[in-house]
Enzyme design. Structure first.
Site, PDB file in Angstrom:
ATOM      1  N   ASP A   1       0.818  -1.233   0.000  1.00 18.45           N
ATOM      2  CA  ASP A   1       0.000   0.000   0.000  1.00 18.45           C
ATOM      3  C   ASP A   1       0.840   1.265   0.000  1.00 18.45           C
ATOM      4  OD1 ASP A   1      -2.152  -1.645   0.155  1.00 18.45           O
ATOM      5  OD2 ASP A   1      -2.497  -1.331   2.300  1.00 18.45           O
TER       6      ASP A   1
HETATM    7  P1  NAP Z   1       0.821  -4.027   3.091  1.00 19.08           P
HETATM    8  O1  NAP Z   1       0.182  -3.062   2.191  1.00 19.08           O
HETATM    9  O2  NAP Z   1      -0.011  -4.739   4.083  1.00 19.08           O
HETATM   10  O3  NAP Z   1       1.562  -5.088   2.163  1.00 19.08           O
HETATM   11  C1  NAP Z   1       2.396  -6.063   2.694  1.00 19.08           C
HETATM   12  C2  NAP Z   1       2.767  -7.002   1.579  1.00 19.08           C
HETATM   13  O4  NAP Z   1       3.740  -7.891   2.123  1.00 19.08           O
HETATM   14  C3  NAP Z   1       1.614  -7.843   1.093  1.00 19.08           C
HETATM   15  O5  NAP Z   1       1.156  -7.386  -0.158  1.00 19.08           O
HETATM   16  C4  NAP Z   1       2.178  -9.275   1.030  1.00 19.08           C
HETATM   17  O6  NAP Z   1       2.086  -9.771  -0.305  1.00 19.08           O
HETATM   18  C5  NAP Z   1       3.631  -9.100   1.412  1.00 19.08           C
HETATM   19  N1  NAP Z   1       4.103 -10.170   2.298  1.00 19.08           N
HETATM   20  C6  NAP Z   1       3.492 -10.710   3.369  1.00 19.08           C
HETATM   21  N2  NAP Z   1       4.245 -11.683   3.903  1.00 19.08           N
HETATM   22  C7  NAP Z   1       5.358 -11.749   3.145  1.00 19.08           C
HETATM   23  C8  NAP Z   1       6.513 -12.560   3.176  1.00 19.08           C
HETATM   24  N3  NAP Z   1       6.697 -13.517   4.113  1.00 19.08           N
HETATM   25  N4  NAP Z   1       7.479 -12.354   2.248  1.00 19.08           N
HETATM   26  C9  NAP Z   1       7.314 -11.417   1.273  1.00 19.08           C
HETATM   27  N5  NAP Z   1       6.243 -10.626   1.195  1.00 19.08           N
HETATM   28  C10 NAP Z   1       5.266 -10.786   2.127  1.00 19.08           C
HETATM   29  O7  NAP Z   1       2.025  -3.377   3.924  1.00 19.08           O
HETATM   30  P2  NAP Z   1       2.715  -1.958   3.859  1.00 19.08           P
HETATM   31  O8  NAP Z   1       3.035  -1.559   2.459  1.00 19.08           O
HETATM   32  O9  NAP Z   1       3.791  -2.017   4.889  1.00 19.08           O
HETATM   33  O10 NAP Z   1       1.588  -0.955   4.319  1.00 19.08           O
HETATM   34  C11 NAP Z   1       1.099  -0.941   5.635  1.00 19.08           C
HETATM   35  C12 NAP Z   1      -0.395  -0.860   5.610  1.00 19.08           C
HETATM   36  O11 NAP Z   1      -0.850  -1.081   6.935  1.00 19.08           O
HETATM   37  C13 NAP Z   1      -0.901   0.498   5.151  1.00 19.08           C
HETATM   38  O12 NAP Z   1      -2.085   0.351   4.401  1.00 19.08           O
HETATM   39  C14 NAP Z   1      -1.187   1.189   6.473  1.00 19.08           C
HETATM   40  O13 NAP Z   1      -2.169   2.183   6.354  1.00 19.08           O
HETATM   41  C15 NAP Z   1      -1.669   0.035   7.310  1.00 19.08           C
HETATM   42  N6  NAP Z   1      -1.531   0.281   8.753  1.00 19.08           N
HETATM   43  C16 NAP Z   1      -0.328   0.534   9.279  1.00 19.08           C
HETATM   44  C17 NAP Z   1      -0.223   0.833  10.617  1.00 19.08           C
HETATM   45  C18 NAP Z   1       1.092   1.195  11.221  1.00 19.08           C
HETATM   46  O14 NAP Z   1       1.092   1.776  12.290  1.00 19.08           O
HETATM   47  N7  NAP Z   1       2.209   0.876  10.593  1.00 19.08           N
HETATM   48  C19 NAP Z   1      -1.347   0.810  11.419  1.00 19.08           C
HETATM   49  C20 NAP Z   1      -2.582   0.504  10.852  1.00 19.08           C
HETATM   50  C21 NAP Z   1      -2.653   0.240   9.517  1.00 19.08           C
HETATM   51  P3  NAP Z   1       2.062 -11.357  -0.590  1.00 19.08           P
HETATM   52  O15 NAP Z   1       0.947 -11.904   0.201  1.00 19.08           O
HETATM   53  O16 NAP Z   1       1.885 -11.454  -2.064  1.00 19.08           O
HETATM   54  O17 NAP Z   1       3.403 -11.883  -0.134  1.00 19.08           O
END
Ligand code: NAP
Length: 462
Positions: free
Chosen positions: A386
């Site tokens: 994301d």
């Molecule tokens: P993300 O959008 O959740 O994407 C994570 C990606 O990691 C997934 O598409 C997944 O794809 C991949 N993944 C999962 N396990 C894996 C593995 N073992 N090896 C390789 N890839 C793996 O994460 P992000 O880009 O870090 O974004 C964070 C999201 O969380 C944002 O939308 C944010 O708003 C939200 N959020 C964050 C917080 C915070 O405080 N950080 C709090 C609330 C919400 P595959 O399944 O294809 O592997």
């Protein structure tokens, strides 16, 4: 000097420690010092309280200490990826403690001269916030641990019902301020607060739990501050207020970084939008092997790593460190672009990279990374999704529209390590994956980065 004066001095020192701890926790290089100072502050607070022989029975304290340790020690060993749910559990216990102290104080004071209106008002705030935070935090824990269904459960009129229950609890609190002797109404107020905590979390998707937990942190702090007014304990007022305000500030920062409002997080049932949006049409993408990817990395002069939740889930940070050492040694300028909400909790990426001893000065904040990306040879996305999705900049229909992103698509070549084309947290397809200059590197982040290290060593003659 009497015991009371010593206690007050210890409390002042403890409050100073808490303030310094928060100050130091706000920057990566001083964060460890911040944690230790916070621990010292808490030790002083507990020690100072135990100095007061008139207030405590050491026998019962010892019993509570043993029970607390039996629960707390295994909790401290929960893995890094489980920190959000661990935090939810500790808020649940903290809030329960505040609510139970409030209940005990009520029954000790009800109908006596020790119960004035201000005390009753503070007690009502303490008990309402304490009980609702207790059940809400347990629910948040259940959702994050996947014991409870993650998806938001909604029905017509839900917000009306929920606010009605909270309103009734607050109205009972108001009534008790004037008629503090109605013990059955006090119990009803506690029961309604417990129910509200459960109902508050039901319509919120599991993925929004980190933001909710930060908000609950704030409620637990305010409950403790109210307890400070009841018990006339200044340290509790200070510590509770610090906890309450820092939790609120953190929730605001998280909402801003996701471009969401509080009401959208609390009442928006975010996971539902995501589920429907995930049905993406078929588009073509290009993939590459570890050998091809390593060749691009070794021959680049600058690489920007964009870590995300997948790096945390795979625990790939130590392999990333190996890649960093190797490429840096070869003269490649490798830096890390840190998005404020990458991963699942604030500071998630900073903590993991610090654990792998990656130098702080190679970590760039969002704006700084974005200004460098157009001049960067390779953007290497490791388990982030994301936070790199260009749709956030232009697609008004996207649930992440308006969220600031890392402009990975502006780098000369983009490589994305993830296991599949599946979406991430927001459940939406990422257009970055279909660009001409994007290469998908399919695999688990830890093993793929490990392969990259091996290939890079071979190709650079190591
Ligand atoms: P993300 O959008 O959740 O994407 C994570 C990606 O990691 C997934 O598409 C997944 O794809 C991949 N993944 C999962 N396990 C894996 C593995 N073992 N090896 C390789 N890839 C793996 O994460 P992000 O880009 O870090 O974004 C964070 C999201 O969380 C944002 O939308 C944010 O708003 C939200 N959020 C964050 C917080 C915070 O405080 N950080 C709090 C609330 C919400 P595959 O399944 O294809 O592997």
């Amino acid at each position: 000097m009497g015991a009371e004066s010593w206690i007050q001095i210890v409390y002042v020192l403890s409050a100073v420690c808490f303030i310094l701890a928060l100050h130091w926790l706000s920057s990566v290089p001083t964060a460890r010092r911040g944690v230790l100072t916070g621990v010292l502050g808490m030790a002083l607070a507990v020690g100072g309280t135990l100095l007061n022989p008139g207030l405590v029975s050491y026998k019962w304290i010892a019993v509570a200490f043993v029970i607390g340790s039996v629960i707390g020690v295994p909790m401290a060993m929960m893995p890094m990826t489980a920190v959000p749910q661990r935090t939810a559990l500790s808020h649940a216990f903290g809030a329960l403690a505040a609510a139970l102290v409030g209940t005990a104080e009520y029954f000790l004071r009800a109908g006596t001269a020790h119960m004035d209106r201000i005390t009753m008002g503070a007690l009502a705030i303490e008990v309402i916030l304490g009980f609702l935070t207790f059940t809400a935090s347990l629910m948040a824990f259940g959702k994050l641990q996947e014991i409870l269904p993650q998806r938001p459960i909604t029905y017509r009129g839900q917000n009306f019902v929920n606010l009605g229950i909270l309103g009734a609890a607050v109205a009972l609190g108001g009534y008790l301020v004037v008629h503090s002797g109605s013990t059955s109404l006090f119990l009803l107020m506690g029961g309604l607060s417990l129910a509200f905590g459960i109902l508050l979390i039901i319509p919120i998707g599991g993925a929004d739990m980190p933001t909710v937990i930060s908000l609950l942190n704030s409620y637990a702090g305010l409950s403790a501050a109210a307890m400070g007014f009841v018990l006339d304990n200044k340290l509790l007022i200070i510590a509770g207020s610090l906890d309450g305000s820092s939790g609120l500030i953190l929730s605001i920062i998280m909402c801003k970084a996701m471009n969401r409002s509080f009401s959208n997080v609390l009442f928006g049932a975010f996971g539902q939008v995501a589920a429907t949006a995930s049905a993406a049409e078929q588009k073509s993408h290009r993939s590459a092997s570890a050998e091809e990817a390593a060749s691009l990395l070794v021959n680049a002069s600058s690489v920007m790593v964009v870590p995300g939740y997948g790096m945390a889930a795979a625990q790939a940070q130590h392999k990333v460190r190996e890649l960093y050492d190797l490429l840096t040694e070869k003269g490649v300028k490798m830096r890390f672009a840190i998005h404020p909400v990458a991963g699942r909790m604030p500071g998630h990426m900073n903590v993991l990279l610090a654990e792998a001893d990656i130098p702080y000065d190679s970590l760039l904040e969002l704006e700084e990374a974005n200004s460098e990306l157009p001049q960067t040879d390779v953007a290497l996305v490791i388990g982030a999704n994301d936070v790199t999705n260009p749709a956030a900049r232009h697609d008004k229909g996207s649930p992440i529209y308006g969220m600031p992103i890392i402009d990975t698509d502006k780098a000369r070549t983009v490589m994305v390590i993830k296991r599949s084309m599946n979406p991430g947290f927001a459940g939406v397809d990422n257009e970055l994956y279909y660009l001409d200059r994007t290469l998908m590197l399919f695999g688990d982040a830890k093993s793929f980065v490990g392969e990259l290290v091996k290939e890079a060593e071979i190709q650079s003659g190591g």
